[in-house]
Design an enzyme around this catalytic site. Structure first.
Site, PDB file in Angstrom:
ATOM      1  CD  GLU A 266      41.493  52.347  52.159  1.00 53.81           C
ATOM      2  OE1 GLU A 266      40.922  51.375  52.711  1.00 53.81           O
ATOM      3  OE2 GLU A 266      41.521  53.485  52.644  1.00 53.81           O
ATOM      4  CB  CYS A 300      37.284  45.425  50.255  1.00 55.24           C
ATOM      5  SG  CYS A 300      36.427  46.996  50.226  1.00 55.24           S
TER       6      CYS A 300
HETATM    7  P1  NAD Z   1      44.772  42.977  42.909  1.00 54.28           P
HETATM    8  O1  NAD Z   1      45.647  43.121  44.107  1.00 54.28           O
HETATM    9  O2  NAD Z   1      44.952  41.783  42.062  1.00 54.28           O
HETATM   10  O3  NAD Z   1      44.956  44.252  41.939  1.00 54.28           O
HETATM   11  C1  NAD Z   1      44.674  45.549  42.378  1.00 54.28           C
HETATM   12  C2  NAD Z   1      45.465  46.551  41.557  1.00 54.28           C
HETATM   13  O4  NAD Z   1      46.843  46.452  41.909  1.00 54.28           O
HETATM   14  C3  NAD Z   1      45.406  46.347  40.035  1.00 54.28           C
HETATM   15  O5  NAD Z   1      45.329  47.611  39.415  1.00 54.28           O
HETATM   16  C4  NAD Z   1      46.730  45.674  39.734  1.00 54.28           C
HETATM   17  O6  NAD Z   1      47.195  45.908  38.423  1.00 54.28           O
HETATM   18  C5  NAD Z   1      47.644  46.343  40.734  1.00 54.28           C
HETATM   19  N1  NAD Z   1      48.830  45.579  41.133  1.00 54.28           N
HETATM   20  C6  NAD Z   1      48.889  44.281  41.496  1.00 54.28           C
HETATM   21  N2  NAD Z   1      50.145  43.964  41.870  1.00 54.28           N
HETATM   22  C7  NAD Z   1      50.890  45.088  41.753  1.00 54.28           C
HETATM   23  C8  NAD Z   1      52.257  45.402  41.989  1.00 54.28           C
HETATM   24  N3  NAD Z   1      53.115  44.484  42.433  1.00 54.28           N
HETATM   25  N4  NAD Z   1      52.674  46.680  41.776  1.00 54.28           N
HETATM   26  C9  NAD Z   1      51.811  47.623  41.331  1.00 54.28           C
HETATM   27  N5  NAD Z   1      50.510  47.372  41.079  1.00 54.28           N
HETATM   28  C10 NAD Z   1      50.059  46.127  41.291  1.00 54.28           C
HETATM   29  O7  NAD Z   1      43.250  43.079  43.443  1.00 54.28           O
HETATM   30  P2  NAD Z   1      41.878  42.824  42.660  1.00 54.28           P
HETATM   31  O8  NAD Z   1      41.700  41.370  42.409  1.00 54.28           O
HETATM   32  O9  NAD Z   1      41.734  43.780  41.543  1.00 54.28           O
HETATM   33  O10 NAD Z   1      40.813  43.292  43.779  1.00 54.28           O
HETATM   34  C11 NAD Z   1      40.368  42.497  44.834  1.00 54.28           C
HETATM   35  C12 NAD Z   1      41.129  42.787  46.114  1.00 54.28           C
HETATM   36  O11 NAD Z   1      41.086  44.183  46.411  1.00 54.28           O
HETATM   37  C13 NAD Z   1      40.510  42.108  47.323  1.00 54.28           C
HETATM   38  O12 NAD Z   1      41.547  41.642  48.159  1.00 54.28           O
HETATM   39  C14 NAD Z   1      39.724  43.224  47.993  1.00 54.28           C
HETATM   40  O13 NAD Z   1      39.470  43.016  49.370  1.00 54.28           O
HETATM   41  C15 NAD Z   1      40.638  44.386  47.758  1.00 54.28           C
HETATM   42  N6  NAD Z   1      39.926  45.651  47.844  1.00 54.28           N
HETATM   43  C16 NAD Z   1      40.109  46.414  48.956  1.00 54.28           C
HETATM   44  C17 NAD Z   1      39.394  47.595  49.117  1.00 54.28           C
HETATM   45  C18 NAD Z   1      39.560  48.437  50.344  1.00 54.28           C
HETATM   46  O14 NAD Z   1      39.133  49.588  50.307  1.00 54.28           O
HETATM   47  N7  NAD Z   1      40.139  47.949  51.425  1.00 54.28           N
HETATM   48  C19 NAD Z   1      38.509  48.007  48.110  1.00 54.28           C
HETATM   49  C20 NAD Z   1      38.350  47.214  46.977  1.00 54.28           C
HETATM   50  C21 NAD Z   1      39.065  46.030  46.862  1.00 54.28           C
END
Ligand code: NAD
Length: 511
Positions: A266, A300
């Site tokens: 997601e 998102c």
């Molecule tokens: P992010 O990608 O920085 O982090 C999200 C999560 O992923 C965190 O828990 C982080 O620790 C983990 N993470 C990051 N890199 C990783 C890796 N290489 N391996 C394992 N885990 C890893 O995102 P954010 O800044 O917390 O959230 C914003 C983003 O999330 C936006 O792009 C938004 O659109 C998206 N989002 C999407 C949805 C959806 O349902 N499509 C919902 C909410 C947020």
């Protein structure tokens, strides 16, 4: 502008909420490379310092979850639903506290913090019903005296990685379906929102005690990206559900694929609304303002692009700009605030960079565009921003997680749909129109290419009953309602021969 709150107020309130939720973690571990600092975007101040899980902690938690699966997977599904019912009841009892904690840690306004907890309650209600509806098909067979059917079995350990902006609801979308399906869950929340995760886990453990269930069926890892990677690479994790940026999804998906695990992604969105000449502009403006400026542009599903017919574009932009003037920006804990802070300094840098890039590409700022700096040096509040663009340039195609709305114009619906779909992401979308043909065209295969397509509603603010997720760079996953539960189970196709013969399929003879 609403009144700033002091960091001491926020801090004292946070500790009191955590105590009421039943959190007993050490919130003041010495600061080091092995700690995560919880902070509030409301003031930018620190709230707690927590120990970070290392690879051996992740290993132990997954081992416990795997062991708990052996028993939990054999509990009848309607009985598993009883655990989810207890969780829903506790969430109802603690809605105000957990909602306030979401506001404190993620910066959502009061009603959105409460709304997020309501979404958890809704998915619990859904899960209880679902626990009696895990249906398989019976299929006509070509062989006489045979019966063919499908059964759905629990999958195993489900790893859940979540983003900061839905710090509690996204866990519940995954955990409720997984638990009802008979799976066990290991959650790695965002390092930006560890306290809400501790609050949810404490409530879950109380629900497990009330239901008489081993709490190891749903566990929590407080950690950073490295802890997330340990979960990603663990072959005992049958399904990894990851919510966050497209960058994160690109890193995670190939690693899980390499070990033939399943992923549910997601990821980021770049959601648009087409506004046609027949649109009701009052309703359209209200829909646009909530979707674009709400949650300070940090959903998102936030509306990031308006594609307006050239005959109404000027009037629409004037209306949006006037509405933006009335939005109160400030502490999300004040009940009259509509726009809270950005999560942190990098988010603000992203906002600034995007505004500069759009202007360099020929854009005109029609509303907002600047920081609101009376909330202190370390709190990042910005004005919701509208920028009219001469073309859909690279910056418009990029998801900037901040309240920036780009406005483009079109002359034919074909042109509007082409612009709409010409971005890498494919999460949510809308058309504002009173013309049935335009609406149906947008929803058809020749229309929006997104996972969610709406008519006369903005792209943000989904209900739990529908499957949630998007295509292309959004990752293709589906969570929450409809038949999203199937992602959390494995399908077994069974053929039973109740005859005395052994006919082979396709008429094959072997005697
Ligand atoms: P992010 O990608 O920085 O982090 C999200 C999560 O992923 C965190 O828990 C982080 O620790 C983990 N993470 C990051 N890199 C990783 C890796 N290489 N391996 C394992 N885990 C890893 O995102 P954010 O800044 O917390 O959230 C914003 C983003 O999330 C936006 O792009 C938004 O659109 C998206 N989002 C999407 C949805 C959806 O349902 N499509 C919902 C909410 C947020």
């Amino acid at each position: 502008m609403s009144v700033p709150v002091t960091h001491d107020d926020v801090s004292v309130r946070t500790r009191a909420i955590l105590a009421r939720l039943g959190v007993d973690a050490d919130l003041d571990v010495p600061r080091s490379h092995a700690s995560i600092v919880a902070r509030s975007p409301i003031t930018g101040g620190n709230l707690a310092s927590l120990r970070t899980a290392d690879a051996s902690d992740v290993d132990a938690v997954v081992a416990d979850a795997k062991a708990a699966f052996a028993e939990w997977s054999t509990v009848p599904a309607p009985v598993r639903g009883g655990l989810v019912r207890e969780l829903g009841e506790l969430l109802r009892e603690h809605k105000d506290d957990l909602g306030a904690l979401v506001s404190i840690e993620a910066g959502k306004i009061v009603s959105e913090g409460l709304g997020e907890v309501q979404e958890m309650i809704d998915i619990c209600d859904f899960g209880v019903g679902l626990s009696r509806q895990l249906y398989g098909n019976t299929i006509a067979t070509e062989r006489p005296g045979h019966r063919m059917m499908e059964q759905w079995h629990p999958l195993g350990v489900v790893g859940v990685i979540t983003a900061f902006n839905f710090p509690v609801a996204v866990w519940s979308w995954n955990a409720v379906l997984a638990l009802v399906a008979g799976d066990t869950v290991v959650w790695k929340p965002s390092e930006k929102t560890p306290l809400t995760a501790l609050g949810v886990q404490a409530l879950f453990e109380r629900a497990a005690a009330r239901a008489g269930v081993n709490p190891a069926v749903a566990q929590l890892i407080i950690g950073d990206r490295a802890s997330g990677q340990a979960l990603v690479d663990d072959p005992r994790v049958a399904l990894l559900s990851a919510t966050g940026s497209t960058r994160m999804g690109r890193a995670v998906a190939p690693r899980v694929a390499e070990r033939f695990g399943r992923v549910l992604l997601e990821l980021g969105g770049n959601n648009a609304a087409i506004v046609t000449p027949s649109a009701d502009l009052d309703l359209t403006t209200r829909g646009i303002v909530f979707s674009a400026a709400g949650t300070a542009g940090q959903r998102c599903t936030t509306l990031r692009r308006v594609i307006a017919h050239s005959s109404i574009a000027d009037e629409l932009v004037d209306r949006i700009a006037r509405a933006y003037d009335t939005l109160s920006i400030g502490s999300p804990l004040n009940s009259d605030t509509l726009v809270g802070p950005l999560i942190d300094a990098p988010a603000f840098a992203g906002f600034q960079k995007a505004v500069d890039a759009a202007v360099a590409d020929g854009g005109t700022v029609r509303a907002g565009g600047a920081r609101v700096d009376e909330f202190g040096e370390y709190a990042y509040y910005v004005q919701p921003t509208v920028i009219t663009m001469p073309a859909q340039t690279d910056i418009v195609k990029h998801e900037t997680f901040a309240p920036i709305l780009y406005v483009l114009t079109y002359d034919t619906l074909d042109e509007a749909i082409a612009l709409h779909n010409d971005v890498p992401q494919g999460l949510s979308s809308s058309i504002f129109t009173t013309d049935l043909r335009e609406a149906e065209r947008f929803l058809s295969v020749a229309g929006s290419d997104c996972g969610i397509a709406n008519v006369n509603i903005g792209p943000s603010g989904a209900e739990i009953g529908g499957a949630f997720g998007g295509e292309k760079d959004t990752g293709g996953g589906r969570e929450s309602g409809s038949d999203a539960w199937k992602s959390y189970m494995r399908r077994s196709t069974n053929t039973v021969n109740y005859s005395n013969e052994l006919p082979l399929a396709q008429g094959v003879k072997f005697t």
